[in-house]
Design a protein around this motif. Structure first.
Motif, PDB file in Angstrom:
ATOM      1  N   MET A   1      53.168  32.226   7.015  1.00 61.38           N
ATOM      2  CA  MET A   1      52.167  31.594   7.835  1.00 61.38           C
ATOM      3  C   MET A   1      52.543  30.121   7.968  1.00 61.38           C
ATOM      4  O   MET A   1      52.766  29.454   6.967  1.00 61.38           O
ATOM      5  N   GLU A   2      52.653  29.674   9.202  1.00 58.42           N
ATOM      6  CA  GLU A   2      53.009  28.293   9.456  1.00 58.42           C
ATOM      7  C   GLU A   2      51.871  27.617  10.214  1.00 58.42           C
ATOM      8  O   GLU A   2      51.391  28.151  11.209  1.00 58.42           O
ATOM      9  N   ILE A   3      51.460  26.460   9.727  1.00 56.48           N
ATOM     10  CA  ILE A   3      50.410  25.691  10.403  1.00 56.48           C
ATOM     11  C   ILE A   3      50.883  24.245  10.491  1.00 56.48           C
ATOM     12  O   ILE A   3      50.897  23.525   9.506  1.00 56.48           O
ATOM     13  N   GLY A   4      51.317  23.834  11.665  1.00 57.26           N
ATOM     14  CA  GLY A   4      51.749  22.462  11.899  1.00 57.26           C
ATOM     15  C   GLY A   4      50.671  21.688  12.631  1.00 57.26           C
ATOM     16  O   GLY A   4      49.627  22.243  12.991  1.00 57.26           O
ATOM     17  N   PRO A   5      50.918  20.387  12.847  1.00 59.20           N
ATOM     18  CA  PRO A   5      49.932  19.545  13.538  1.00 59.20           C
ATOM     19  C   PRO A   5      49.543  20.090  14.911  1.00 59.20           C
ATOM     20  O   PRO A   5      48.359  20.062  15.286  1.00 59.20           O
ATOM     21  N   LYS A   6      50.529  20.607  15.651  1.00 61.80           N
ATOM     22  CA  LYS A   6      50.224  21.178  16.977  1.00 61.80           C
ATOM     23  C   LYS A   6      49.346  22.424  16.862  1.00 61.80           C
ATOM     24  O   LYS A   6      48.477  22.660  17.688  1.00 61.80           O
ATOM     25  N   ASP A   7      49.604  23.217  15.823  1.00 58.88           N
ATOM     26  CA  ASP A   7      48.792  24.424  15.605  1.00 58.88           C
ATOM     27  C   ASP A   7      47.355  24.044  15.281  1.00 58.88           C
ATOM     28  O   ASP A   7      46.417  24.671  15.765  1.00 58.88           O
ATOM     29  N   VAL A   8      47.206  23.019  14.454  1.00 56.42           N
ATOM     30  CA  VAL A   8      45.857  22.569  14.090  1.00 56.42           C
ATOM     31  C   VAL A   8      45.117  22.127  15.353  1.00 56.42           C
ATOM     32  O   VAL A   8      43.957  22.488  15.574  1.00 56.42           O
TER      33      VAL A   8
END
Ligand SMILES: [Zn+2]
Length: 132
Positions: A1-8
């Motif tokens: 699971m990847e959560i980067g600034p753009k995803d947030v």
């Protein structure tokens, strides 16, 4: 699971399947309902891994009709052969082929055949293989 600034910012999450490396295994899902998305992905991964393992087992299981073919079969995978059930016979199979009894499948075809080693009549197929 990847959560980067753009995803947030977008309210999304990247799920990457380790059984399918690269772009093929990535999916973008909403953070809403993430638990259900992950559960669904884990189910799909489990199914894919099982099917891969089953296909591997099926393509590496042979039905040798004599001891020479049995020796070749256990070099490449598993041998499904009639076996008389005698522990001494099992030990001799191990001594001559290095293969050991892996299991006696609960699902049997119901026929009879000659033990792969001693030739005595048998109504059980057993799976033999070499240990690594
Ligand atoms: Zn036997």
């Amino acid at each position: 699971m990847e959560i980067g600034p753009k995803d947030v910012a977008k309210g999304s999450v990247v799920l990457a399947r380790r059984d399918r490396p690269g772009k093929e295994g990535k999916s973008f899902v909403s953070q809403d309902g993430i638990a259900e998305s992950v559960e669904q992905q884990l189910g799909a991964i489990q199914k894919a891994l099982f099917e891969r393992a089953l296909a591997f087992r099926n393509t590496h299981t042979f039905e040798p009709k004599n001891l020479e073919d049995f020796r070749i079969a256990v070099e490449q995978g598993f041998a499904r052969s009639y076996w008389c059930g005698d522990a001494k016979c099992e030990e001799q199979i191990k001594e001559t082929t290095k293969a050991t009894l892996r299991c006696i499948p609960t699902e049997q075809p119901g026929g009879t055949g000659a033990c792969i080693h001693c030739g005595k009549p048998s109504n059980e197929l057993a799976i033999f293989g070499k240990a690594y």
